[in-house]
Design an enzyme around this catalytic site. Structure first.
Site, PDB file in Angstrom:
ATOM      1  N   ARG A  27       0.850  -1.197   0.000  1.00 15.83           N
ATOM      2  CA  ARG A  27       0.000   0.000   0.000  1.00 15.83           C
ATOM      3  C   ARG A  27       0.879   1.238   0.000  1.00 15.83           C
ATOM      4  O   ARG A  27       1.769   1.380   0.822  1.00 15.83           O
ATOM      5  CB  ARG A  27      -0.900  -0.010   1.231  1.00 15.83           C
ATOM      6  CG  ARG A  27      -1.680   1.263   1.474  1.00 15.83           C
ATOM      7  CD  ARG A  27      -2.805   1.455   0.449  1.00 15.83           C
ATOM      8  NE  ARG A  27      -3.485   2.715   0.656  1.00 15.83           N
ATOM      9  CZ  ARG A  27      -4.588   2.867   1.364  1.00 15.83           C
ATOM     10  NH1 ARG A  27      -5.135   1.838   1.961  1.00 15.83           N
ATOM     11  NH2 ARG A  27      -5.147   4.048   1.470  1.00 15.83           N
ATOM     12  N   ARG A  47      -4.875   0.830  -5.669  1.00 17.52           N
ATOM     13  CA  ARG A  47      -4.262   0.254  -4.467  1.00 17.52           C
ATOM     14  C   ARG A  47      -4.207  -1.259  -4.528  1.00 17.52           C
ATOM     15  O   ARG A  47      -5.111  -1.903  -5.013  1.00 17.52           O
ATOM     16  CB  ARG A  47      -4.965   0.640  -3.192  1.00 17.52           C
ATOM     17  CG  ARG A  47      -6.287   1.276  -3.299  1.00 17.52           C
ATOM     18  CD  ARG A  47      -6.645   1.871  -1.983  1.00 17.52           C
ATOM     19  NE  ARG A  47      -6.498   3.298  -2.045  1.00 17.52           N
ATOM     20  CZ  ARG A  47      -7.093   4.138  -1.261  1.00 17.52           C
ATOM     21  NH1 ARG A  47      -7.850   3.708  -0.319  1.00 17.52           N
ATOM     22  NH2 ARG A  47      -6.916   5.406  -1.367  1.00 17.52           N
ATOM     23  N   ASP A 105      -6.697  -2.196   0.431  1.00 18.80           N
ATOM     24  CA  ASP A 105      -7.339  -1.176   1.256  1.00 18.80           C
ATOM     25  C   ASP A 105      -8.181  -1.923   2.277  1.00 18.80           C
ATOM     26  O   ASP A 105      -9.076  -2.686   1.895  1.00 18.80           O
ATOM     27  CB  ASP A 105      -8.215  -0.271   0.386  1.00 18.80           C
ATOM     28  CG  ASP A 105      -8.811   0.887   1.147  1.00 18.80           C
ATOM     29  OD1 ASP A 105      -8.212   1.319   2.150  1.00 18.80           O
ATOM     30  OD2 ASP A 105      -9.881   1.374   0.735  1.00 18.80           O
TER      31      ASP A 105
END
Length: 163
Positions: free
Chosen positions: A79, A89, A92
């Protein structure tokens, strides 16, 4: 022990990163309630579709400690925090509900999460915890999902074999 519900999402190699996150969550917290996975469009930016799911777990960690553990999990899986908030990403993971707590803390700790207003968080949560109540207004997740304008944020079921 407190029942906590998480929202997990990824739009970069999502099958890889979501399964890895589930493995680590199970190793740390034991038995997990895992929702079906859903594909949805990126929200707030143009990017590949996200795959999202929800997880329920029991924890002895405080909300702050759990949030820190989840941030470390994201970091272990690539991340990036040096990019805009709305960006692609690898992973998450958000703490959505923590018992019946209402929290507005540091480190983006917000319980319940504002993202409950989006299908990609609400639908998976309603799948695994239909009777869980929103701590601010008392409505059940199943009722929130039933009242949601589902055509406004289409979701497509996404096979995500795990374990």
């Amino acid at each position: 022990m407190t029942r906590a519900y998480l929202s997990l999402g990824s739009n970069l190699q999502p099958h890889r990163y979501l399964r890895a996150a589930l493995d680590e969550l199970k190793a740390r917290f034991g038995e997990l309630a895992v929702s079906p996975a859903y594909r949805s469009r990126a929200v707030g930016f143009d990017g590949p579709d996200f795959i999202n799911l929800a997880v329920g777990l029991d924890t002895d960690l405080s909300p702050e400690a759990l949030n820190g553990w989840l941030h470390a999990l994201e970091d272990r899986h690539g991340r990036r925090r040096d990019v805009p908030r709305y960006a692609d990403r690898t992973l998450d993971v958000d703490l959505v509900l923590y018992g019946d707590a209402v929290i507005d803390g540091s480190g983006h700790l917000q319980v319940p999460r504002d993202e409950l207003r989006h299908a990609f968080v609400l639908r998976p949560l309603a799948d695994i915890a239909p009777d869980a109540r929103h701590p601010s207004d008392g409505r059940r997740m199943a009722d929130l999902w039933a009242a949601f304008a589902q055509e406004s944020e289409p979701l497509t079921p996404e096979p995500l074999p795990w374990p």
